[in-house]
Design a protein around this motif. Sequence first.
Motif, mmCIF file in Angstrom:
data_model
loop_
_atom_site.group_PDB
_atom_site.id
_atom_site.type_symbol
_atom_site.label_atom_id
_atom_site.label_comp_id
_atom_site.label_asym_id
_atom_site.label_seq_id
_atom_site.Cartn_x
_atom_site.Cartn_y
_atom_site.Cartn_z
ATOM 1 N N SER A 194 -2.492 35.368 -11.271
ATOM 2 C CA SER A 194 -3.157 36.670 -11.375
ATOM 3 C C SER A 194 -3.216 37.153 -12.817
ATOM 4 O O SER A 194 -4.187 37.799 -13.233
ATOM 5 C CB SER A 194 -2.425 37.702 -10.512
ATOM 6 N N ASP A 207 -7.725 38.940 -3.953
ATOM 7 C CA ASP A 207 -7.620 37.876 -2.951
ATOM 8 C C ASP A 207 -6.333 37.061 -3.080
ATOM 9 O O ASP A 207 -6.151 36.070 -2.379
ATOM 10 C CB ASP A 207 -8.807 36.899 -3.082
ATOM 11 N N SER A 208 -5.438 37.470 -3.982
ATOM 12 C CA SER A 208 -4.218 36.701 -4.218
ATOM 13 C C SER A 208 -3.426 36.519 -2.928
ATOM 14 O O SER A 208 -3.303 37.431 -2.114
ATOM 15 C CB SER A 208 -3.337 37.418 -5.248
ATOM 16 N N LYS A 209 -2.902 35.294 -2.758
ATOM 17 C CA LYS A 209 -2.070 35.006 -1.582
ATOM 18 C C LYS A 209 -0.580 35.208 -1.878
ATOM 19 O O LYS A 209 0.248 35.047 -0.999
ATOM 20 C CB LYS A 209 -2.308 33.551 -1.127
ATOM 21 N N LYS A 211 2.707 37.079 -2.124
ATOM 22 C CA LYS A 211 3.164 38.244 -1.371
ATOM 23 C C LYS A 211 3.554 39.406 -2.280
ATOM 24 O O LYS A 211 3.244 40.571 -1.989
ATOM 25 C CB LYS A 211 4.343 37.875 -0.479
ATOM 26 N N THR A 213 2.379 40.095 -5.277
ATOM 27 C CA THR A 213 1.142 40.681 -5.798
ATOM 28 C C THR A 213 0.427 41.481 -4.720
ATOM 29 O O THR A 213 -0.092 42.578 -4.992
ATOM 30 C CB THR A 213 0.227 39.575 -6.347
ATOM 31 N N GLN A 214 0.395 40.958 -3.499
ATOM 32 C CA GLN A 214 -0.247 41.686 -2.412
ATOM 33 C C GLN A 214 0.444 43.023 -2.155
ATOM 34 O O GLN A 214 -0.218 44.043 -1.923
ATOM 35 C CB GLN A 214 -0.246 40.836 -1.139
ATOM 36 N N ASP A 215 1.777 43.041 -2.193
ATOM 37 C CA ASP A 215 2.500 44.305 -2.002
ATOM 38 C C ASP A 215 2.168 45.294 -3.117
ATOM 39 O O ASP A 215 1.997 46.500 -2.866
ATOM 40 C CB ASP A 215 4.010 44.039 -1.973
ATOM 41 N N LEU A 217 -0.633 45.409 -4.830
ATOM 42 C CA LEU A 217 -2.019 45.847 -4.687
ATOM 43 C C LEU A 217 -2.192 46.930 -3.632
ATOM 44 O O LEU A 217 -3.224 47.618 -3.612
ATOM 45 C CB LEU A 217 -2.908 44.647 -4.347
ATOM 46 N N ARG A 254 -9.872 45.076 0.266
ATOM 47 C CA ARG A 254 -9.602 44.083 -0.776
ATOM 48 C C ARG A 254 -10.519 42.869 -0.675
ATOM 49 O O ARG A 254 -10.380 41.919 -1.450
ATOM 50 C CB ARG A 254 -8.146 43.619 -0.685
#
Length: 436
Positions: A194, A207-209, A211, A213-215, A217, A254
Motif C-alpha cells: 500500500s 482494495d488491499s487484502k 487486514k 490496512t483494511q481496519d 481504512l 471501497r
Amino acid sequence: MERLQALRGMADLLPRQTTVWQHVEEKARQHFRRSGVGEIRTPLLEATALFARGIGEATDVVGKEMYSFQDRGQRSCTLRPEGTASVVRAAIQHGLLSQGPQRLWYMGPMFRYERPQAGRQRQFHQVGLELLGLADERSDVDAIAMAWDLLADLGIQGLELQINTLGTPEDRRCYREQLVGWLEQRMHQLDPDSRHRLATNPLRILDSKNKVTQDLLGEAPRLLETLGKESRERFDSVCQLLQALDVPFVLQPRLVRGLDYYTHTAFEITSDQLGAQATVCGGGRYDGLAALLGGPPTAGMGWAMGLERLVLLLGQHGKTTSPHVVVLNRGDTAQVRALVLARQLRQANLHVELDLSGATFARQFKRADRLGGRLAVIIGEQEALAGVVKLKWLHQAPQSGSDLNMGEEWTVPAVDVSGTVQRLLAGEPQAEPTPV
C-alpha cells in the motif's frame, strides 16, 4: 527424453470438463441473443500501447502481469489481459461508434502473469458485455441485470451484488487528494504494498487484502461524501432502478475496481461458495476510454465473468453428456453395418456412441453401461445377414405398459431402425415389436 508438460498456469481442458464449459457458454449465448447483443471477436495479440494507455500504466495489470514481447518488426506486443480495451479499439477502428449505440459481447482467453490459484490461471477465460454509446443510468442497470440473470440461470448459489460509484473524473481527483493526504499522515500503519501504491495508484489501496490496512481504512474518507450533486443523483437513480427490477444489492464504498478507465457505476457480483476469491463478475462504466484510445468521446458500460470460476462453482467436473444410443457390434459384416447405422442415427441428430473395440458383447455392454447410454442397438453377424437389429433399454426405460421394458431385447428391421429409435426416445410406442 524429458516429458513435456503445459506451462504453469496454462491448463488443459479435457473432454470430461469441456462439457461443463459448453453448457456455460451456450447459456451466455442464449442470454445475449435474447437481449439483442451481438458477438465481437478480437485478436489475442494487441499493441502494448493499447493496454498501457487504456488500463493505466500504474495498474498492477500493466506494471506486473502482462505477457509482452518485441515481435520481428520491433513492435511491442501483448497478449490481451482483458477484453474491454480490445473491443473499444475495434469499435473505433471499424467505425462502429458512428453507427449508433453498440451492444456487444465477447468470449475467449486472456493472459496475466500472476500466481495460479483455484478458479484463476495465467491463461484464463472470460465472457464479457460492452454497451457503447449509451450514457443513461438505465444502461448501467440493464447491463447489471443481464449479468445477474445469467448467473441465476446457471444456478450459481450465494450471489451478492456489491455496488459503488466513482463519480466523474473531477469527483475522483478531489477524492484522491483527500485520501492521499489522510493516508500520508498514517504512512507508518500501511503495509509495504500500500505504501508503494500511495505514490502510483492510491485508490487501489482501498482494495488491499491486508487486514491491518483494511481496519485502518474503516476510518478513511469515503468517495460517496465527495461526490458532486449530479453524480450523487445519478447513483441514487441506479439504486432505485435496481430496486424496481428486484435485483438485491449492497453498497460497498471501497469498491473501486482495478483499472483506471472506470467512472460512475462500479460493481462486483460475488458468491459465498468461493472463499477468498469470491468475485465471479465485475465491471462498471468507462465513459472516457474511447477518447483515451484515440476515438470520439463515447459512453461505455460493461462487465466480465471468469469462466474458470463459474465452472468451479457449478461443481460438475467429470460429468459428461450421456449418449442417446450405443451401437454394439461383433463380426465382420456386423461391423460394417454398425458403422453405416451409427452415421444414420447421428444424421437424425442423436448422440451416438459406436463401439469399435471388437470385444465380446459382455464387455461392450459393460462399457455402454458406464457411458450411461439410454438405448442399445445390437448387431451381430446373424442380425446383419438377416437385415435386422436388436434393441434394449440400458437406462431410463419407458414407463410400465410401453413396448420395450428393461432387460428385454426386441428385434426390428434394420431399414426402420432410425425412425424406431427416434420414436422410442421421444416416448412414442412402437407398434407390435417382435420379441426375440
